[in-house]
Scaffold this motif. Structure first.
Motif, mmCIF file in Angstrom:
data_model
loop_
_atom_site.group_PDB
_atom_site.id
_atom_site.type_symbol
_atom_site.label_atom_id
_atom_site.label_comp_id
_atom_site.label_asym_id
_atom_site.label_seq_id
_atom_site.Cartn_x
_atom_site.Cartn_y
_atom_site.Cartn_z
ATOM 1 N N CYS A 184 29.945 58.098 65.825
ATOM 2 C CA CYS A 184 29.061 58.992 66.597
ATOM 3 C C CYS A 184 27.907 59.483 65.735
ATOM 4 N N PHE A 185 28.192 59.764 64.469
ATOM 5 C CA PHE A 185 27.179 60.221 63.520
ATOM 6 C C PHE A 185 26.082 59.161 63.365
ATOM 7 N N ILE A 186 26.492 57.915 63.142
ATOM 8 C CA ILE A 186 25.532 56.822 62.953
ATOM 9 C C ILE A 186 24.735 56.571 64.230
ATOM 10 N N ALA A 187 25.426 56.531 65.369
ATOM 11 C CA ALA A 187 24.756 56.243 66.638
ATOM 12 C C ALA A 187 23.698 57.294 66.960
ATOM 13 N N ALA A 188 24.001 58.554 66.674
ATOM 14 C CA ALA A 188 23.047 59.634 66.951
ATOM 15 C C ALA A 188 21.760 59.448 66.163
ATOM 16 N N CYS A 189 21.860 58.917 64.956
ATOM 17 C CA CYS A 189 20.679 58.708 64.117
ATOM 18 C C CYS A 189 19.798 57.581 64.644
ATOM 19 N N GLY A 190 20.333 56.763 65.557
ATOM 20 C CA GLY A 190 19.525 55.726 66.174
ATOM 21 C C GLY A 190 18.996 56.112 67.528
ATOM 22 N N MET A 191 19.813 56.827 68.315
ATOM 23 C CA MET A 191 19.408 57.079 69.707
ATOM 24 C C MET A 191 18.288 58.111 69.830
ATOM 25 N N TYR A 192 18.286 59.136 69.004
ATOM 26 C CA TYR A 192 17.258 60.168 69.156
ATOM 27 C C TYR A 192 15.858 59.699 68.748
ATOM 28 N N PRO A 193 15.684 58.952 67.654
ATOM 29 C CA PRO A 193 14.328 58.447 67.366
ATOM 30 C C PRO A 193 13.883 57.330 68.292
ATOM 31 N N ALA A 194 14.806 56.680 69.008
ATOM 32 C CA ALA A 194 14.412 55.592 69.911
ATOM 33 C C ALA A 194 13.627 56.113 71.101
ATOM 34 N N ILE A 195 13.956 57.315 71.588
ATOM 35 C CA ILE A 195 13.282 57.855 72.765
ATOM 36 C C ILE A 195 11.775 58.043 72.538
ATOM 37 N N PRO A 196 11.335 58.713 71.462
ATOM 38 C CA PRO A 196 9.885 58.820 71.233
ATOM 39 C C PRO A 196 9.219 57.459 71.074
ATOM 40 N N GLY A 197 9.925 56.500 70.479
ATOM 41 C CA GLY A 197 9.359 55.164 70.339
ATOM 42 C C GLY A 197 9.080 54.522 71.681
ATOM 43 N N LEU A 198 10.032 54.632 72.591
ATOM 44 C CA LEU A 198 9.857 54.063 73.925
ATOM 45 C C LEU A 198 8.739 54.766 74.688
ATOM 46 N N LEU A 199 8.676 56.085 74.560
ATOM 47 C CA LEU A 199 7.631 56.842 75.254
ATOM 48 C C LEU A 199 6.248 56.552 74.675
ATOM 49 N N ALA A 200 6.177 56.369 73.360
ATOM 50 C CA ALA A 200 4.887 56.041 72.739
ATOM 51 C C ALA A 200 4.400 54.674 73.209
ATOM 52 N N LEU A 201 5.309 53.715 73.316
ATOM 53 C CA LEU A 201 4.933 52.395 73.824
ATOM 54 C C LEU A 201 4.386 52.501 75.246
ATOM 55 N N ALA A 202 5.071 53.268 76.083
ATOM 56 C CA ALA A 202 4.629 53.428 77.465
ATOM 57 C C ALA A 202 3.295 54.158 77.538
ATOM 58 N N SER A 203 3.164 55.241 76.769
ATOM 59 C CA SER A 203 1.931 56.027 76.775
ATOM 60 C C SER A 203 0.757 55.208 76.263
ATOM 61 N N ASN A 204 0.992 54.368 75.263
ATOM 62 C CA ASN A 204 -0.070 53.552 74.692
ATOM 63 C C ASN A 204 -0.533 52.437 75.626
ATOM 64 N N ASN A 205 0.372 51.930 76.434
ATOM 65 C CA ASN A 205 0.114 50.665 77.116
ATOM 66 C C ASN A 205 -0.040 50.750 78.627
ATOM 67 N N TRP A 206 0.052 51.941 79.202
ATOM 68 C CA TRP A 206 -0.310 52.126 80.605
ATOM 69 C C TRP A 206 -1.689 52.766 80.657
#
Length: 495
Positions: free
Chosen positions: A376-398
């Motif tokens: 759970c510790f390791i997974a949390a370190c991946g899931m929280y930074p992934a959200i801003p990455g996905l939103l930045a991609l969407a914000s940049n490309n729409w």
């Protein structure tokens, strides 16, 4: 004509915002200003814009996730919840939350952000406070429904609002700073719950009720103050000088000008374009994969840790290291993704980290508490930074702005239905290992990874195709290019 939109005679056409490497220009490459001055302006905006947005989102995640803390302190027993009733109370939140996100973002671009954002925060703070006095299953179900309804506009609104203040090259780090508050909320939630439940019996109320009452009243107090802390756009920001406004607006290109126009913002053509755009399905699936993991963790982490053999109080405290690590990971990934402009690759790496974490949880043939906590510790370190990455991609490309506003809302709205699914993954009958729940999160993460990799490959091919297009195919007026948005031959996807 806009000098930053190259015409058909130019050898290497670029999209309006595209970076033009030149030491005379700012970080966005669009205006003759020293980089140090442009960075100073961004830091000035950071100090005035990011803190209140981060506080909003911290309170949002704190309020929606505190039900997990309340439950292990006796909520279900007091209200007489049986069977899947508690899970349904979690699930019902996401139906209005997902459905009203696009509607709310349309309201945001039609109305003033300085009014709309504080108003919805006030509304859900009142709902959160009233949750502390519910007496039965029906009351809790209704409270969670209206909490989802009133919170619906916040996160897509924040993601779009950031695009009104920051150039594409500088967006992800700021989104990461805001979303890091979600993982901070997880840490605060455990600590606050540990302290608040000591009020058990005060005023004749159970400790879990005080969690809702105090956190709700805090949200209302912050919301009232925030009416004086939120600006509508750089044009109206009194903390910027005229020169600073000019520089910032130049770096944003047409973004703020279009966003401030109701004619652009409400244009049905762009709304329809967002709904049927090829990017939409991939953005939604990618966000769904991560959102499932985030909500599974935020709603059930105290329960999962308690199942490892700890008391409720210790379980609350043991959530703090996980969320603290996730906060640092979120900020670090956001910073380096912006610095390197490799958002997709960083996001893909985050998916892989989540997969590693849940494989550690699921794979062992027998129940090993330490491995579950570590996973759970390791997974949390991946899931929280992934959200801003996905939103930045969407914000940049729409593009243009109405399409971006609706597209981001659809992405978050549809993707957040992963929370509705995750609400039912962890059944009490599967305690303490919850292998089925962890396996389902693992599967959704794999789906998100596949979607993001596909998006990266498609964008690279489209950019290459536009680079190779004959100059004669790119003889458009500036108005035509703006109207075409991300489908313009001069637009380049940032991945």
């Amino acid at each position: 004509m806009n000098p930053n939109v190259r015409q058909s005679g130019d050898s290497a056409p670029v999209e309006e915002h595209e970076k033009i490497p030149d030491e005379r220009f700012g970080d966005d490459g669009l205006h003759p200003v020293p980089p140090a001055e442009f960075n100073r302006i961004l830091r000035k905006v950071d100090r005035r814009v990011i803190p209140i947005l981060a506080i909003f989102y911290l309170l949002s995640f704190l309020d929606r996730g505190s039900i997990g803390n309340a439950n292990i302190q006796g909520l279900s027993e007091t209200l007489g919840l049986v069977g899947h009733q508690y899970n349904w109370c979690l699930t019902v939140f996401f139906f209005p939350y997902s459905f009203f996100e696009p509607v709310s973002n349309l309201m945001l671009v039609r109305l003033r952000p300085s009014i709309w954002l504080p108003s919805i925060v006030t509304a859900w703070g009142i709902v959160m406070t009233l949750t502390g006095v519910v007496q039965n299953y029906s009351g809790l179900l209704a409270a969670r429904f209206f909490l989802g309804l009133t919170e619906a506009g916040l996160f897509p609104g924040l993601a779009f609002y950031v695009s009104l203040w920051y150039p594409r090259a500088n967006a992800q780090f700021r989104l990461a700073l805001i979303f890091a508050s979600a993982s901070m909320a997880g840490a605060f939630s455990g600590l606050l719950a540990y302290l608040i439940v000591k009020m058990d019996g005060v005023g004749g109320l159970e400790g879990w009720r005080w969690i809702f009452l105090l956190e709700g009243m805090l949200t209302v107090a912050v919301a009232v103050v925030s009416f004086w802390l939120v600006w509508d756009s750089p044009k109206t920001a009194t903390f910027l000088t005229d020169r600073e406004k000019e520089i910032l607006l130049a770096s944003l290109g047409h973004t703020v000008n279009a966003a401030s126009s109701n004619e652009h913002a409400s244009h049905w053509k762009q709304v329809k374009a967002a709904i049927f755009d090829w990017q939409t399905i991939l953005h939604c699936l990618g966000y769904w994969g991560v959102a499932t993991a985030v909500y599974a963790l935020s709603l059930f982490l105290p329960t999962i840790i308690k199942g490892l053999g700890y008391s409720a109080a210790i379980a609350q405290l043991l959530t703090i290291p996980i969320y603290a690590a996730a906060t640092m990971s979120c900020i670090a990934v956001g910073y380096f993704a912006d610095k390197t402009a490799k958002r997709s690759l960083f996001t893909i790496a985050c998916y892989l980290i989540i997969l590693i974490g849940y494989i550690i949880v699921v794979a062992p043939p027998r129940f090993i508490p330490g491995l579950i906590y570590a996973g759970c510790f390791i997974a949390a370190c991946g899931m929280y930074p992934a959200i801003p990455g996905l939103l930045a991609l969407a914000s940049n490309n729409w593009a243009p702005d109405a399409k971006r506003a609706v597209g981001i809302a659809i992405q978050i709205g549809v993707g957040s239905m992963g929370g509705a699914a995750a609400s039912n993954f962890y059944r009490s009958s599967d305690s303490p290992r919850y292998r089925l729940g962890h396996s389902l999160v693992l599967a959704f993460t794999a789906l998100g990874l596949l979607s993001t990799v596909s998006y990266y490959v498609i964008c690279k091919k489209l950019n290459a195709r536009r680079d190779a297009a004959a100059p004669s195919e790119q003889s458009y007026t500036e108005a035509e290019l703006l109207g075409m948005g991300d489908r313009a031959p001069t637009f380049r996807y940032r991945v």
